[in-house]
Design an enzyme around this catalytic site. Structure first.
Site, PDB file in Angstrom:
ATOM      1  N   ARG A   1      -2.572   3.621 -14.198  1.00 29.20           N
ATOM      2  CA  ARG A   1      -1.775   4.562 -13.393  1.00 29.20           C
ATOM      3  C   ARG A   1      -1.489   5.744 -14.310  1.00 29.20           C
ATOM      4  NH1 ARG A   1       3.232   3.477  -9.374  1.00 29.20           N
ATOM      5  NH2 ARG A   1       1.421   2.919  -8.139  1.00 29.20           N
TER       6      ARG A   1
ATOM      7  N   HIS B   1      -4.862   7.493  -4.536  1.00 29.68           N
ATOM      8  CA  HIS B   1      -4.228   6.167  -4.688  1.00 29.68           C
ATOM      9  C   HIS B   1      -5.068   5.170  -3.873  1.00 29.68           C
ATOM     10  CE1 HIS B   1      -1.428   3.159  -5.596  1.00 29.68           C
ATOM     11  NE2 HIS B   1      -0.364   3.551  -4.923  1.00 29.68           N
TER      12      HIS B   1
ATOM     13  N   GLN C   1      -3.859   1.563  -2.661  1.00 33.52           N
ATOM     14  CA  GLN C   1      -2.864   1.573  -1.586  1.00 33.52           C
ATOM     15  C   GLN C   1      -3.559   1.577  -0.224  1.00 33.52           C
ATOM     16  OE1 GLN C   1       0.676   1.589  -1.692  1.00 33.52           O
ATOM     17  NE2 GLN C   1       0.298   1.144   0.465  1.00 33.52           N
TER      18      GLN C   1
ATOM     19  N   ASP D   1       4.979   9.325   3.370  1.00 38.98           N
ATOM     20  CA  ASP D   1       5.197   8.943   1.972  1.00 38.98           C
ATOM     21  C   ASP D   1       6.347   9.821   1.487  1.00 38.98           C
ATOM     22  OD1 ASP D   1       4.926   8.111  -0.680  1.00 38.98           O
ATOM     23  OD2 ASP D   1       3.105   9.276  -1.067  1.00 38.98           O
TER      24      ASP D   1
ATOM     25  N   CYS E   1       3.803   3.714   2.013  1.00 39.34           N
ATOM     26  CA  CYS E   1       3.358   2.983   0.822  1.00 39.34           C
ATOM     27  C   CYS E   1       4.521   2.453  -0.007  1.00 39.34           C
ATOM     28  CB  CYS E   1       2.449   3.872  -0.026  1.00 39.34           C
ATOM     29  SG  CYS E   1       3.281   5.313  -0.711  1.00 39.34           S
TER      30      CYS E   1
ATOM     31  N   ARG F   1      -0.771  -5.336  -0.687  1.00 43.63           N
ATOM     32  CA  ARG F   1      -1.190  -4.761  -1.974  1.00 43.63           C
ATOM     33  C   ARG F   1      -1.733  -5.878  -2.870  1.00 43.63           C
ATOM     34  NH1 ARG F   1       0.598  -0.090  -4.008  1.00 43.63           N
ATOM     35  NH2 ARG F   1      -0.952  -0.686  -5.559  1.00 43.63           N
TER      36      ARG F   1
HETATM   37  N1   CP Z   1       3.042   2.024  -3.343  1.00 45.96           N
HETATM   38  C1   CP Z   1       3.043   1.888  -4.674  1.00 45.96           C
HETATM   39  O1   CP Z   1       2.049   2.167  -5.361  1.00 45.96           O
HETATM   40  O2   CP Z   1       4.194   1.396  -5.193  1.00 45.96           O
HETATM   41  P1   CP Z   1       4.602   1.318  -6.718  1.00 45.96           P
HETATM   42  O3   CP Z   1       4.807   2.735  -7.197  1.00 45.96           O
HETATM   43  O4   CP Z   1       5.851   0.505  -6.722  1.00 45.96           O
HETATM   44  O5   CP Z   1       3.490   0.658  -7.495  1.00 45.96           O
HETATM   45  N1  NVA Z   2       2.886   9.886  -3.692  1.00 44.51           N
HETATM   46  C1  NVA Z   2       3.679   8.946  -4.445  1.00 44.51           C
HETATM   47  C2  NVA Z   2       3.167   7.566  -4.235  1.00 44.51           C
HETATM   48  C3  NVA Z   2       3.995   6.496  -4.881  1.00 44.51           C
HETATM   49  C4  NVA Z   2       3.428   5.121  -4.695  1.00 44.51           C
HETATM   50  C5  NVA Z   2       3.649   9.313  -5.916  1.00 44.51           C
HETATM   51  O1  NVA Z   2       2.590   9.720  -6.407  1.00 44.51           O
HETATM   52  O2  NVA Z   2       4.677   9.204  -6.566  1.00 44.51           O
END
Ligand code: CP
Ligand code: NVA
Length: 349
Positions: free
Chosen positions: A136, A163, A166, A258, A298, A325
């Protein structure tokens, strides 16, 4: 829906059915073993379907039939997180352990990546020690650098651009709820962000129509819009872009949003809250959607982007979506690391 507000690309119809039949033919022979997953843009419809099938199969065998499925025994994964996470971390750690593998969580303060070791050197070292790297990252380019130097699959656990893991969970959730995906209309109301980009690279390939409402100045990335337009034309689905959330919600099956303030955008919070006024998914909007509408998010959810009445409604799928997930990251890891063939029937896509 007003033609003035919306641009329509592609045509639905009989070609959807032909498309559906063709992707189901020979799904067993499809393999993504050894590949990385930085974006679902790189995966064909049948490859995405195969990953979803493996995910559904593992859920059936492990959750419902209580089988022991140690597909990844002896395998380990490095989990690099430059940003916070609840779902991605937990689903990957517990999912890998459930398949007999060993996850190693690496927080930013634990690893040299980007501090005093290059991405390429980190990737070379990790490749000699584990079977998969999930990362990430702040910048999508970091993933590309990791992948280039890595000899094991690299999985995007969220970047500024995409992502993908997701979206696998989201489509498994919709498949379970509706019984099939092709022909559904999914309406995105909110920011033109990483999660939306992944929907845009996937929905047309699954025959899902997309209606996208973003405030002015928060549209999705232009080159991703162009790619999505091409995909919609190729697969005979529809893609609509608008700045009118109410018009977008009308006659949709699935409403999705989101956060308006993604990780790393905290300094823009005040301005964003102002600019996104009118984009909260409201009970009024759901009243104009199709009667069997559902809602996805998400997570994590903040109050401003959706009414409690919608978020906690019996039609909201957000918690099954979060659970999925786990089954989809398991399906993806099993697909990238093994020749596993599902033992349960192919779901209807
Ligand atoms: N939706 C998602 O990726 O959640 P987290 O940021 O908790 O991993
Ligand atoms: N768009 C959000 C998604 C979190 C799971 C972010 O990037 O923070």
């Amino acid at each position: 829906m007003s033609a003035k507000h919306l641009s329509r690309i592609g045509l639905a119809g009989n070609c959807l059915k032909t498309f559906q039949r063709s992707i189901l033919r020979g799904l067993s022979s499809v393999s993504v073993k050894g590949r990385s997953c930085l974006t679902l843009k790189d995966f064909s419809p049948r490859e995405i379907q195969k990953i979803l099938w493996v995910s559904a199969d593992l859920k059936e065998r492990i959750k419902r039939e209580k089988q022991h499925v140690p597909l990844l025994r002896g395998k380990s994964a490095a989990l690099i997180f430059e940003k916070r996470s609840t779902r991605t971390r937990m689903s990957t750690e517990t999912g890998l352990a459930l398949l007999g593998g060993h996850p190693c969580f690496l927080a930013p303060q634990d690893i040299h990546l980007g501090v005093n070791e290059t991405c390429a050197d980190t990737a070379r070292v990790l490749s000699g020690m584990c079977d998969l790297v999930l990362a990430r990252v702040q910048r999508h380019a970091t993933l590309e650098e990791l992948q280039k130097a890595s000899s094991v699959p690299v999985v995007n656990g969220l970047s500024d651009l995409y992502h993908p893991i997701q979206i696998l969970a989201d489509f498994l959730t919709l498949q379970e709820h509706y019984g099939s995906l092709a022909g559904l209309t999914l309406c995105w109301i909110g920011d033109g962000n990483n999660v939306l980009h992944s929907f845009m690279m996937t929905a047309p390939k699954l025959g899902v129509h997309l209606k996208i409402a973003t405030p002015k100045g928060y549209e999705p990335n232009q080159s991703i819009v162009q790619e999505a337009e091409q995909l919609a034309r190729k697969h005979g689905s529809q893609l609509w872009l608008t700045q009118d959330p109410t018009a977008a919600a009308r006659d949709s099956d699935v409403l999705v949003t989101d956060t308006w303030v993604s990780m790393g955008q905290e300094d823009e919070k005040e301005k964003r809250l102002r600019d996104f006024r009118g984009f909260r998914v409201s009970a009024q909007m759901t009243g104009t959607a199709r009667p069997d509408w559902t809602f996805l998010h998400c997570l994590p959810r903040k109050k401003e982007e959706v009414d409690d009445e919608v978020f906690y409604s019996p039609r909201s799928l957000v918690f099954p979506e979060a659970e999925n997930r786990k089954w989809t990251i398991m399906g993806l890891m099993a697909s990238l690391l093994t020749d596993y063939q599902p033992q349960t029937p192919v779901p209807k896509f």
